[in-house]
Scaffold this active site. Structure first.
Site, short mmCIF file in Angstrom:
data_model
loop_
_atom_site.label_atom_id
_atom_site.label_comp_id
_atom_site.label_asym_id
_atom_site.label_seq_id
_atom_site.Cartn_x
_atom_site.Cartn_y
_atom_site.Cartn_z
N THR A 146 -25.60 56.99 -35.06
CA THR A 146 -26.14 57.51 -36.31
C THR A 146 -25.24 57.13 -37.47
O THR A 146 -24.02 57.24 -37.38
CB THR A 146 -26.31 59.04 -36.25
N PHE B 147 -24.05 57.90 -41.24
CA PHE B 147 -23.95 58.98 -42.21
C PHE B 147 -23.48 58.42 -43.56
O PHE B 147 -22.76 57.42 -43.59
CB PHE B 147 -22.94 60.04 -41.75
#
Length: 298
Positions: free
Chosen positions: A194, A196
């Protein structure tokens, strides 16, 4: 805070009180303690006070109000694509992207003490996490149940005491809420990562060495070949565009809004020329931030 399951509520209240006492050290994130956003926040700002927020809007508002000096927000996942709504929230927030961070996401199937994977009927977690494990959960005959975030789902499992209910969350969430790891590494692909972004009220000059990234949004004019013309300046000026996504305009239902990541800074001559051409071909262009790459782009 009343929306969090009871096991998470005490942790949230303690962190919120610490952040209120020292807002200059607070970093807001969406989710309960133990969420992957919490992990990203600790990795980026090890000396900061993590401030849990129930929604992305709450995390953004914490920065705008001065309750936190930064927010760490997930923007996309290598398995499940972009995080819903975040690209709409970013331009509306008034905040600037001042950094990025990548987290290798390794999900655990978490159950109450004494539970077994064979006895689990349902798994509760954030829709993104459930999507990243959908094949494994289907193979095990476990029904996915969407919840606000991964760690809050784990807290809900702990609160329920139900051996037939499991959470899909981090190892940290399991430790915080006293859950057993029934299975580890249940994501469908080993590259599950992921991305960010770090948000600030005030744009900042990137620190350190290494290539820069610039994130922007724009709306092309409603004419034939509008996107082709808008992209021409990047090609002719040798600017690498690493991401381009389209969005439906909620008012007109026309796919005319675009989100883009490019390598470089508006202060670079070639980027400045490309942006000049983009502005000529677009209704509007909004720069969301320039920051150091956390991970090289091919």
């Amino acid at each position: 805070m009343e929306n969090y399951p009871a096991p998470a509520r005490a942790l949230v209240e303690r962190l919120a009180a610490a952040a209120a006492a020292e807002p200059g050290r607070a970093v807001a994130f969406q989710g309960a303690p133990g969420a992957y956003s919490h992990q990203a926040t600790r990795e980026l700002f090890p000396d900061a006070i993590p401030l849990p927020c129930f929604t992305f809007e709450d995390a953004i508002e914490a920065v705008n109000s001065g309750a936190a000096f930064r927010a760490v927000i997930p923007i996309e996942n290598s398995l499940h694509g972009r995080v819903a709504d975040i690209h709409f929230l970013l331009p509306e927030s008034g905040l600037s992207i001042v950094g990025e961070h990548f987290v290798r996401v390794s999900h655990c199937l978490l159950g109450v003490p004494g539970a077994s994977r064979a006895g689990v009927r349902e798994a509760v977690s954030h829709p993104q996490a459930l999507g990243q494990c959908r094949k494994r959960l289907r193979d095990w005959g476990i029904k996915p149940v969407a919840y606000a975030d991964t760690a809050a789902g784990a807290a809900l499992v702990a609160e329920s005491g139900d051996a037939g209910l499991a959470g899909v969350a981090s190892r940290l969430a399991g430790e915080l809420y006293g859950l057993d790891i029934l299975e580890a590494g249940i994501e469908d692909a080993a590259h599950n990562t992921t991305r960010f972004v770090v948000l600030s009220r005030i744009p900042e000059a990137p620190q350190g060495d290494g290539p820069l990234m610039t994130t922007l949004m724009f709306e092309v004019r409603n004419v034939p070949a509008a996107l082709y013309k808008a992209m021409g300046g990047f090609a002719t000026n040798g600017v690498n565009m690493t991401k381009l996504e389209s969005y439906v305009d909620p008012e007109t239902f026309s796919a005319a809004l675009f989100y883009a990541d490019i390598v470089g800074s508006p202060e670079d001559t070639n980027v400045a020329l490309a942006l000049e051409e983009l502005r000529f071909q677009s209704k509007w262009v909004r720069l969301l931030g320039t920051y150091r790459q956390a991970k090289p782009r091919a």
